[in-house]
Design a protein around this motif. Structure first.
Motif, short mmCIF file in Angstrom:
data_model
loop_
_atom_site.label_atom_id
_atom_site.label_comp_id
_atom_site.label_asym_id
_atom_site.label_seq_id
_atom_site.Cartn_x
_atom_site.Cartn_y
_atom_site.Cartn_z
N GLY A 77 14.18 -6.88 1.63
CA GLY A 77 12.87 -6.26 1.45
C GLY A 77 12.93 -5.11 0.48
O GLY A 77 13.66 -4.14 0.69
N ALA A 78 12.16 -5.24 -0.62
CA ALA A 78 12.08 -4.16 -1.61
C ALA A 78 10.70 -3.51 -1.54
O ALA A 78 10.10 -3.16 -2.54
CB ALA A 78 12.36 -4.71 -3.01
N PRO A 129 8.32 -0.26 0.12
CA PRO A 129 8.59 1.18 -0.03
C PRO A 129 9.78 1.65 0.81
O PRO A 129 10.54 2.52 0.37
CB PRO A 129 7.28 1.84 0.44
N ILE A 130 9.97 1.04 1.97
CA ILE A 130 11.02 1.53 2.86
C ILE A 130 12.39 1.02 2.39
O ILE A 130 13.37 1.78 2.41
CB ILE A 130 10.73 1.12 4.33
N VAL A 180 17.15 -7.96 -1.61
CA VAL A 180 16.61 -9.31 -1.78
C VAL A 180 15.12 -9.26 -1.44
O VAL A 180 14.74 -8.69 -0.41
CB VAL A 180 17.31 -10.30 -0.81
N CYS A 193 2.49 -2.39 -0.70
CA CYS A 193 1.82 -1.43 -1.60
C CYS A 193 1.41 -2.07 -2.92
O CYS A 193 0.32 -1.80 -3.43
CB CYS A 193 2.75 -0.26 -1.91
N TYR A 209 -2.36 -3.58 -2.03
CA TYR A 209 -3.30 -2.51 -2.42
C TYR A 209 -2.75 -1.64 -3.55
O TYR A 209 -2.68 -0.42 -3.45
CB TYR A 209 -3.68 -1.66 -1.20
N ILE A 268 -3.40 6.35 -1.53
CA ILE A 268 -2.72 6.69 -0.27
C ILE A 268 -2.79 8.22 -0.17
O ILE A 268 -2.48 8.91 -1.14
CB ILE A 268 -1.24 6.24 -0.28
N GLU A 304 13.72 -14.35 -4.33
CA GLU A 304 14.67 -15.05 -3.46
C GLU A 304 14.36 -14.73 -2.00
O GLU A 304 14.14 -13.58 -1.64
CB GLU A 304 16.11 -14.64 -3.78
N GLY A 358 7.06 -9.41 7.17
CA GLY A 358 7.68 -10.70 6.84
C GLY A 358 7.54 -10.97 5.36
O GLY A 358 7.14 -10.08 4.60
N PHE A 376 6.06 -12.64 1.95
CA PHE A 376 4.79 -13.10 1.40
C PHE A 376 5.00 -14.53 0.91
O PHE A 376 5.85 -14.77 0.07
CB PHE A 376 4.36 -12.22 0.23
N GLY A 401 11.19 0.51 8.85
CA GLY A 401 9.85 0.18 8.34
C GLY A 401 9.07 -0.69 9.31
O GLY A 401 9.39 -0.78 10.50
N ASP A 402 8.07 -1.38 8.80
CA ASP A 402 7.12 -2.12 9.65
C ASP A 402 7.76 -3.19 10.52
O ASP A 402 7.14 -3.65 11.49
CB ASP A 402 6.06 -2.80 8.77
N LEU A 460 5.54 7.04 5.96
CA LEU A 460 6.35 8.23 6.23
C LEU A 460 7.30 7.99 7.41
O LEU A 460 8.42 8.51 7.42
CB LEU A 460 5.48 9.47 6.44
C1 FAD Z 1 -4.47 -2.28 2.92
C2 FAD Z 1 -3.36 -1.44 3.47
C3 FAD Z 1 -3.42 -0.06 3.35
C4 FAD Z 1 -2.39 0.74 3.83
N1 FAD Z 1 -2.49 2.10 3.71
C5 FAD Z 1 -1.47 2.89 4.15
C6 FAD Z 1 -1.55 4.32 4.02
O1 FAD Z 1 -2.53 4.86 3.51
N2 FAD Z 1 -0.47 5.04 4.48
C7 FAD Z 1 0.63 4.48 5.07
O2 FAD Z 1 1.55 5.19 5.44
N3 FAD Z 1 0.70 3.13 5.22
C8 FAD Z 1 -0.31 2.34 4.78
N4 FAD Z 1 -0.24 0.97 4.94
C9 FAD Z 1 0.95 0.42 5.62
C10 FAD Z 1 2.13 0.40 4.66
O3 FAD Z 1 1.81 -0.34 3.48
C11 FAD Z 1 3.33 -0.22 5.36
O4 FAD Z 1 3.66 0.61 6.46
C12 FAD Z 1 4.51 -0.30 4.41
O5 FAD Z 1 4.24 -1.14 3.31
C13 FAD Z 1 5.75 -0.83 5.14
O6 FAD Z 1 6.77 -0.89 4.23
P1 FAD Z 1 8.03 -1.85 4.44
O7 FAD Z 1 8.92 -1.58 3.26
O8 FAD Z 1 8.52 -1.69 5.81
O9 FAD Z 1 7.42 -3.33 4.37
P2 FAD Z 1 6.59 -4.13 3.26
O10 FAD Z 1 5.81 -3.21 2.40
O11 FAD Z 1 5.85 -5.17 4.02
O12 FAD Z 1 7.72 -4.81 2.37
C14 FAD Z 1 8.55 -5.81 2.95
C15 FAD Z 1 9.14 -6.65 1.85
O13 FAD Z 1 10.10 -7.55 2.44
C16 FAD Z 1 10.00 -8.81 1.79
N5 FAD Z 1 10.56 -9.83 2.71
C17 FAD Z 1 10.27 -10.03 4.00
N6 FAD Z 1 11.02 -11.02 4.52
C18 FAD Z 1 11.80 -11.47 3.51
C19 FAD Z 1 12.79 -12.49 3.40
N7 FAD Z 1 13.15 -13.25 4.44
N8 FAD Z 1 13.38 -12.68 2.20
C20 FAD Z 1 13.03 -11.93 1.13
N9 FAD Z 1 12.11 -10.94 1.17
C21 FAD Z 1 11.51 -10.72 2.35
C22 FAD Z 1 8.52 -8.97 1.53
O14 FAD Z 1 8.29 -9.88 0.46
C23 FAD Z 1 8.11 -7.53 1.16
O15 FAD Z 1 8.15 -7.29 -0.24
C24 FAD Z 1 -1.27 0.15 4.47
C25 FAD Z 1 -1.19 -1.24 4.58
C26 FAD Z 1 -2.22 -2.04 4.09
C27 FAD Z 1 -2.14 -3.52 4.23
#
Ligand code: FAD
Length: 352
Positions: A23-24, A26-27, A45, A55, A59, A64, A97, A132, A134, A298-299, A311
């Motif tokens: 996962g690339a 923000p986290i 990856v 992000c 959106y 943000i 990938e 998960g 996309f 992260g999420d 955050l």
């Molecule tokens: C419309 C909207 C507005 C938001 N506004 C805010 C805000 O104002 N403030 C805030 O703090 N949060 C906000 N959020 C939430 C915030 O975007 C998420 O908390 C944040 O993106 C989580 O980051 P992450 O890196 O954990 O996961 P993600 O951003 O979901 O990134 C996960 C990455 O992992 C990749 N991945 C997953 N599984 C696999 C796999 N098996 N193989 C390869 N790649 C994989 C995905 O393709 C993805 O790129 C918002 C969300 C949405 C939808």
């Protein structure tokens, strides 16, 4: 299973690193920073073709307001700044990938395999997979699966693969319009179809597409794809249906449907991580899963009080990195340091 995979044995050699990050978003990106400060090298990856996760995918232009110290920035700006912040650490990205298989090697390290055949070996696996991966929405065309990866593609990995082809693109968003404009110069012919004469894509892209249509360089029809025709996955034509339901055959040997993305947990569900409602339970001291050496930030993680905020993920990345250091360097001591006052950290950041 033995950890030594070599090119000589006919298998792809595994890439060795300190930390593999799935996962690339923000986290995952900020994890590179925290791990980099501790001299831990990362490979990331992501199934998407660029960094930023939700992000940039969901959106990019939305503001943000709750990133500490930054009153307002967009999803794309946050991603760009994170990429700039982690530049000194030279993380390697494996875009496009899917992380698809996980094995524990005899020496205790993890080996992650991707659907593109990449193998990565490391003592630490960090899952920052958000909700998960996309995955592209499949258009409702009977039998389309047989053509996928052969003449039907949901992403363009290599433009050259489409040179000299009769290309059909379907969709009305930015991906459909961007690829229409990018592939037009190298296609034998290019036709865009959309179910209405209105687009969600950027206005300048739509205007440019209409110019190309007027110049006779590409074609546009208000139509949808009803059937695919070909043999062994090689497309030769499609049946299109216009707004008046009238059908006709259209010659095409490459079909690119861009109907948006959905999020699916995908193969991570089979990594044996004892998921709770598709989330990975972690402790809040290390953000390690119940499986030693596998962290989740992260999420994708769950713990009492969890907030799905960027955050929160940043905080989790910082604590994870401290714990990951001890897994990667069991015989070394870790000294807590501030970037403001540590000349060694500043050297790593290239600012000293
Ligand atoms: C419309 C909207 C507005 C938001 N506004 C805010 C805000 O104002 N403030 C805030 O703090 N949060 C906000 N959020 C939430 C915030 O975007 C998420 O908390 C944040 O993106 C989580 O980051 P992450 O890196 O954990 O996961 P993600 O951003 O979901 O990134 C996960 C990455 O992992 C990749 N991945 C997953 N599984 C696999 C796999 N098996 N193989 C390869 N790649 C994989 C995905 O393709 C993805 O790129 C918002 C969300 C949405 C939808």
């Amino acid at each position: 299973m033995n950890g030594t995979t070599t090119a000589a044995s006919g298998e792809t050699a595994a890439i060795e690193t300190d930390v593999i990050i799935i996962g690339a978003g923000p986290i995952g990106l900020f994890a590179v920073f925290e791990l980099g400060l501790l001299d831990l090298k990362c490979h990331l990856v992501d199934i998407l073709d660029r960094a930023g996760g939700q992000c940039t995918e969901l959106y990019p232009e939305k503001p943000i307001y709750d990133i500490p110290g930054i009153p307002v920035l967009t999803g794309q700006e946050l991603t760009d700044r994170l990429l700039q912040q982690i530049k000194p650490f030279h993380a390697q990205f494996h875009f496009g990938e899917m992380a698809s298989g996980l094995t524990r090697l005899d020496d205790g390290r993890w080996q992650l395999a991707t659907d593109a055949g990449t193998k990565l070996t490391a003592p630490v696996l960090v899952i920052a997979a958000g909700g998960g991966s996309f995955v592209p929405k499949r258009p409702p065309v009977p039998g389309i699966e047989a053509y996928e990866g052969k003449s039907v593609f949901y992403a363009v990995r290599r433009m050259e693969a489409f040179r000299g082809k009769d290309i059909l693109i379907a969709g009305g968003g930015d991906s459909a319009l961007d690829w229409t404009l990018n592939l037009a110069p190298i296609a034998k012919s290019l036709t865009l179809v959309h179910h209405r004469d209105g687009f969600r894509a950027a206005t300048h892209s739509v205007n440019r597409m209409r110019e190309l249509v007027n110049e006779g360089k590409i074609a546009f029809h208000v139509a949808s794809v009803k059937a695919l025709h070909g043999t062994d996955g090689a497309l030769d034509s499609v049946t299109l249906a216009g707004a008046d339901k009238k059908e006709w055959r259209h010659q095409a040997n490459a079909f690119l449907p861009f109907f948006g993305l959905t999020i699916k947990l995908g193969p991570i569900a089979d990594f044996g991580l004892n998921l709770h409602e598709n989330l990975i339970p972690v402790d809040t001291a290390k953000f390690e899963s119940p499986t030693p050496g596998i962290f989740a930030i992260g999420d994708i993680n769950t713990y009492p009080g969890k907030l799905k905020l960027i955050l929160s993920g940043f905080h989790e990345a910082a604590l994870m990195a401290q714990a990951a250091f001890h897994v990667c360097r069991p015989n070394e001591k870790l000294r807590f340091q501030y970037t403001t006052s540590s000349s060694s950290l500043q050297k790593k950041l290239g600012v000293a």
